[in-house]
Structure formats: structure tokens, C-alpha cells
Design a protein around this motif. Sequence first.
Motif, short mmCIF file in Angstrom:
data_model
loop_
_atom_site.label_atom_id
_atom_site.label_comp_id
_atom_site.label_asym_id
_atom_site.label_seq_id
_atom_site.Cartn_x
_atom_site.Cartn_y
_atom_site.Cartn_z
N LEU A 18 38.80 23.09 137.01
CA LEU A 18 38.07 22.71 138.20
C LEU A 18 36.58 22.63 137.87
CD1 LEU A 18 38.31 22.31 141.32
CD2 LEU A 18 37.94 24.77 141.52
N LYS A 19 35.92 21.60 138.39
CA LYS A 19 34.48 21.48 138.25
C LYS A 19 33.87 21.58 139.64
CE LYS A 19 30.67 18.69 136.65
NZ LYS A 19 30.23 17.46 135.99
N LEU A 20 33.04 22.60 139.85
CA LEU A 20 32.36 22.80 141.12
C LEU A 20 30.93 22.27 141.00
CD1 LEU A 20 33.42 26.49 141.80
CD2 LEU A 20 34.36 24.43 142.85
N VAL A 21 30.52 21.48 141.97
CA VAL A 21 29.16 20.96 142.00
C VAL A 21 28.47 21.49 143.25
CG1 VAL A 21 27.73 18.89 142.01
CG2 VAL A 21 29.94 18.85 140.83
N GLY A 22 27.52 22.38 143.04
CA GLY A 22 26.76 22.93 144.15
C GLY A 22 25.65 21.97 144.54
N THR A 23 25.46 21.76 145.83
CA THR A 23 24.42 20.85 146.32
C THR A 23 23.66 21.48 147.48
OG1 THR A 23 25.89 19.75 147.89
CG2 THR A 23 25.79 18.81 145.67
N ASN A 33 15.67 22.79 145.78
CA ASN A 33 16.13 24.16 145.58
C ASN A 33 17.48 24.16 144.86
OD1 ASN A 33 16.64 26.88 145.70
ND2 ASN A 33 16.19 27.10 147.87
N THR A 34 17.47 23.78 143.59
CA THR A 34 18.73 23.73 142.85
C THR A 34 19.28 25.12 142.55
OG1 THR A 34 17.49 23.47 140.79
CG2 THR A 34 18.33 21.46 141.83
N SER A 35 18.44 26.15 142.64
CA SER A 35 18.98 27.51 142.47
C SER A 35 19.90 27.85 143.65
CB SER A 35 17.87 28.54 142.33
OG SER A 35 17.06 28.59 143.48
N LEU A 36 19.59 27.36 144.83
CA LEU A 36 20.48 27.52 145.99
C LEU A 36 21.79 26.78 145.73
CD1 LEU A 36 21.14 28.30 148.94
CD2 LEU A 36 19.97 26.20 149.62
N SER A 37 21.67 25.56 145.22
CA SER A 37 22.87 24.77 144.92
C SER A 37 23.77 25.50 143.93
CB SER A 37 22.47 23.41 144.33
OG SER A 37 21.63 22.72 145.20
N LYS A 38 23.17 26.04 142.87
CA LYS A 38 23.93 26.76 141.85
C LYS A 38 24.57 28.01 142.46
CE LYS A 38 23.69 28.75 137.27
NZ LYS A 38 22.85 29.07 136.11
N SER A 62 28.17 23.00 138.02
CA SER A 62 26.93 22.24 137.87
C SER A 62 26.24 22.24 139.23
CB SER A 62 27.19 20.82 137.36
OG SER A 62 27.88 20.07 138.32
N SER A 63 24.99 21.83 139.24
CA SER A 63 24.26 21.83 140.51
C SER A 63 23.26 20.69 140.53
CB SER A 63 23.54 23.16 140.72
OG SER A 63 22.63 23.40 139.68
N ARG A 64 22.92 20.26 141.73
CA ARG A 64 21.92 19.23 141.95
C ARG A 64 21.46 19.32 143.39
NH1 ARG A 64 26.27 15.26 140.50
NH2 ARG A 64 27.54 15.06 142.33
N ASN A 65 20.52 18.48 143.77
CA ASN A 65 20.05 18.50 145.15
C ASN A 65 21.09 17.89 146.08
OD1 ASN A 65 17.51 19.83 144.97
ND2 ASN A 65 16.73 18.06 143.90
N LEU A 66 21.09 16.60 146.22
CA LEU A 66 22.04 15.95 147.13
C LEU A 66 23.36 15.68 146.43
CD1 LEU A 66 19.69 13.30 148.77
CD2 LEU A 66 20.63 15.34 149.84
N PRO A 67 24.46 15.61 147.19
CA PRO A 67 25.72 15.19 146.60
C PRO A 67 25.60 13.77 146.04
CG PRO A 67 26.05 16.04 148.83
CD PRO A 67 24.58 15.92 148.61
#
Length: 71
Positions: A18-23, A33-38, A62-67
Motif C-alpha cells: 500500500l502507498k499512502l499519500v498524505g495531503t 505544511n507538508t509535515s502535516l501531510s506526512k 509520501s506527502s505533498r500539499n494538494l492531492p
Amino acid sequence: NILNIVGKRMRDNSTATLKLVGTNSNESWELNNTSLSKSRAENVKKYLTEVFSIDPIRISISSRNLPETPS
């Protein structure tokens, strides 16, 4: 309940990964605030590993700002 479905399917299929992408919304206090996404992705991973005993190696983050495709 969606996380419970994913967790059960991951437990039932031991080869699945599974790959989770926090946004975030990239607005107001969430701006860049990519630390929030992560952190959001890490909390989902923690839930799946603790509740369903999924090997953490099977879940990448992984993380980024917007989806990629914002709603």
C-alpha cells in the motif's frame, strides 16, 4: 470503516502493498505544511500496523500539499 476494509484486505492478502499519500488543503494554516501531510499518512499507517498487525514494510508513505486530483 474504509480503513477497516483496507486493513482486513491487507491482512488477508499477505503480498499486497500500500502507498499512502498524505495531503493538505494548502490554504490558511495548512499552506505548504507538508509535515502535516506526512503526519496524516503516518497516522493511517500506524492504525493499520497496530490494529491489523500489518508489517510496516508493506506500507510506504509520501506527502505533498494538494492531492494529485483535488476534489
